[in-house]
Design an enzyme around this catalytic site. Structure first.
Site, mmCIF file in Angstrom:
data_model
loop_
_atom_site.group_PDB
_atom_site.id
_atom_site.type_symbol
_atom_site.label_atom_id
_atom_site.label_comp_id
_atom_site.label_asym_id
_atom_site.label_seq_id
_atom_site.Cartn_x
_atom_site.Cartn_y
_atom_site.Cartn_z
ATOM 1 C CE LYS A 107 -4.166 -2.050 1.884
ATOM 2 N NZ LYS A 107 -3.747 -3.462 1.986
HETATM 3 C C1 LIG Z 1 -4.502 -4.525 1.432
HETATM 4 C C2 LIG Z 1 -3.795 -5.835 1.321
HETATM 5 C C3 LIG Z 1 -4.237 -6.857 0.442
HETATM 6 C C4 LIG Z 1 -5.493 -6.738 -0.384
HETATM 7 O O1 LIG Z 1 -5.368 -5.814 -1.431
HETATM 8 P P1 LIG Z 1 -6.660 -5.277 -2.188
HETATM 9 O O2 LIG Z 1 -6.169 -4.283 -3.163
HETATM 10 O O3 LIG Z 1 -7.554 -4.695 -1.151
HETATM 11 O O4 LIG Z 1 -7.295 -6.473 -2.862
HETATM 12 C C5 LIG Z 1 -3.477 -8.018 0.343
HETATM 13 N N1 LIG Z 1 -2.373 -8.201 1.097
HETATM 14 C C6 LIG Z 1 -1.938 -7.253 1.962
HETATM 15 C C7 LIG Z 1 -0.734 -7.544 2.775
HETATM 16 C C8 LIG Z 1 -2.612 -6.039 2.103
HETATM 17 O O5 LIG Z 1 -2.170 -5.121 2.978
#
Ligand SMILES: *Cc1c(COP(=O)(O)O)cnc(C)c1O
Length: 430
Positions: A107
């Site tokens: 993220k």
């Molecule tokens: C947020 C997250 C996801 C999921 O991603 P999306 O874009 O919401 O599908 C998967 N793995 C981790 C470690 C995350 O922080």
């Protein structure tokens, strides 16, 4: 580029408006008016381009002339200044490591890009903006880090006391400067409800300009397409069709990859791998979409019962079920299967995967067995130390702490405890 609301296409706004407001006035998600194809020559040259050059070409059409070229180039350079290696796991499989950023989760890219876009738009308008965000763990740290020191912006993060990991809490509470952490007596949903109430509270909005930083925002969602370009850049020499398996929760990451595919990026197929919160795999089996009640799992960043970006995915494939199924396969796995996969990856490939990456691996492994001759990449979305207890317990070994995490754990925590909405309100009005 204009963005329209998926629940009412006559609502069209600029990129700036979509970024600053996050969601359309009718509560619909914004979607780009077109997905502009890139020249085939771009894909031929791509392995020779630097990552910021490549990123600029891919992202510029979505920003248009709303951010000057030199500024956007600089934003992308700052956003992408860490590594995104594809690590070989088997002959026909690699792991795309997206966890080398400041908070060890993928993220970071979306949060940094959004923070800088908002910083730019805000610098033209003067006046202070407050980013108000609720987090169950990963989002808060990435947002805090992305916005740290951005002028004109205060960040207020609500997190549930005792419900986030130690590393995650330190990432939220030790930065200082323009970042404030509110430690809420309650669960994540309480934090989320308070944030929603604050956005509608005119006493607060009269005094403070509020904005959100959740993954619905186009500036957090779209730059995630760059992961797939970056992976392709490393794999362009391979002749096999390229498949991506994406551990999915809110489906923003995989959906951004699909935008890349529609711009011409040579991706053969997508795999959506989920834990038992399986609304999308179930839909792909039955053709009927139904939200599921969220169940906690060891891959908790994917504990989402009603993924918000699924409407965007449907839009990409013309709301056509057959077309969607041609491009996307769905898999769901239990925690037991996930732990078993972590052990298998460790024993056969000497690789430590976190629970989310392991779910991606499982989907990919099954797909490749049924479709030999393809090359697959699973996205490793978090560093294994972010889920230290699960990883150490499952693999029955210690996992080394990166040095910067060790020093983070030694920093002093600063948070303000709040019990209810009245506390939040008085903080925001003070
Ligand atoms: C947020 C997250 C996801 C999921 O991603 P999306 O874009 O919401 O599908 C998967 N793995 C981790 C470690 C995350 O922080």
């Amino acid at each position: 580029m204009k963005y329209y609301s998926l629940s009412n296409p006559t609502i069209k706004k600029s990129f700036e408006n979509a970024v600053v407001n996050g969601i359309a006035p009718d509560r619909g998600l914004y979607f780009p008016e077109e997905i502009p194809p890139l020249d085939t020559s771009f894909f031929e040259e791509l392995p020779q381009l630097s990552i910021p050059e490549m990123a600029y070409t891919a992202m510029a059409p979505f920003v248009g002339d709303e951010i000057p070229q030199a500024v956007l180039e600089n934003i992308l350079k700052n956003t992408l200044d860490f590594d995104f290696p594809v690590v070989s796991i088997k002959d026909n499989m690699g792991s795309l490591e997206l966890f080398h950023g400041p908070t060890l989760a993928f993220k970071d890219v979306g949060a940094r890009f959004m923070a800088q876009c908002l910083g730019y738009f805000n610098s033209k308008n003067a006046g202070q903006v407050t980013v108000l965000v609720a987090t169950s763990g990963d989002t808060g740290g990435a947002v805090a880090n992305g916005f740290l020191g951005v002028e004109g912006i205060d960040v207020v993060i609500l997190y549930p006391k005792g419900k986030v990991s130690k590393v995650q809490e330190q990432q939220l509470t030790t930065l200082g400067q323009n970042i404030t952490a509110l430690e809420v007596e309650g669960v994540f949903d309480d934090c989320q409800d308070m944030v929603k109430t604050a956005f509608l509270d005119q006493e607060i909005t009269a005094k403070r300009k509020l904005t959100s930083a959740n993954s619905i925002n186009v500036a957090r969602w779209l730059p995630q397409m760059l992961y797939y370009f970056i992976a392709y850049r490393q794999l362009a020499h391979r002749k096999e069709p390229l498949v991506f398996s994406v551990p999915s929760g809110n489906f923003g990451n995989i959906c951004a990859g699909m935008i890349g595919q529609n711009m011409g990026l040579p991706i053969d197929h997508f795999i959506a791998a989920t834990n038992i919160n399986d609304a999308v795999p179930a839909y792909l089996e039955t053709g009927q979409y139904a939200a599921v009640k969220t169940t906690p799992t060891i891959s908790n960043a994917m504990d989402v019962g009603d993924p918000s970006n699924f409407v965007r995915i449907q839009k990409i494939y013309g709301n056509n079920f057959t077309q969607l199924k041609d491009h996307l396969s769905g898999y769901r796995f239990t925690d037991d299967a996930t732990r078993e996969a972590m052990r298998e990856i460790y024993h056969t490939s000497s690789y430590i995967a976190d629970p989310h990456g392991a779910v991606g691996y499982l989907g990919l492994k099954d797909y490749l067995e049924k479709h030999p001759g393809k090359y697959g990449v699973f996205l490793e979305t978090a560093h294994p130390v972010k889920f230290l207890d699960t990883v150490e317990e499952t693999l029955e070994r210690k996992v080394p702490m990166p040095e910067r995490i060790q020093s983070l754990l030694d920093k002093e925590k600063k948070s303000i405890g709040i019990k209810n909405y009245a506390d939040l309100k008085s903080y925001l009005l003070s």
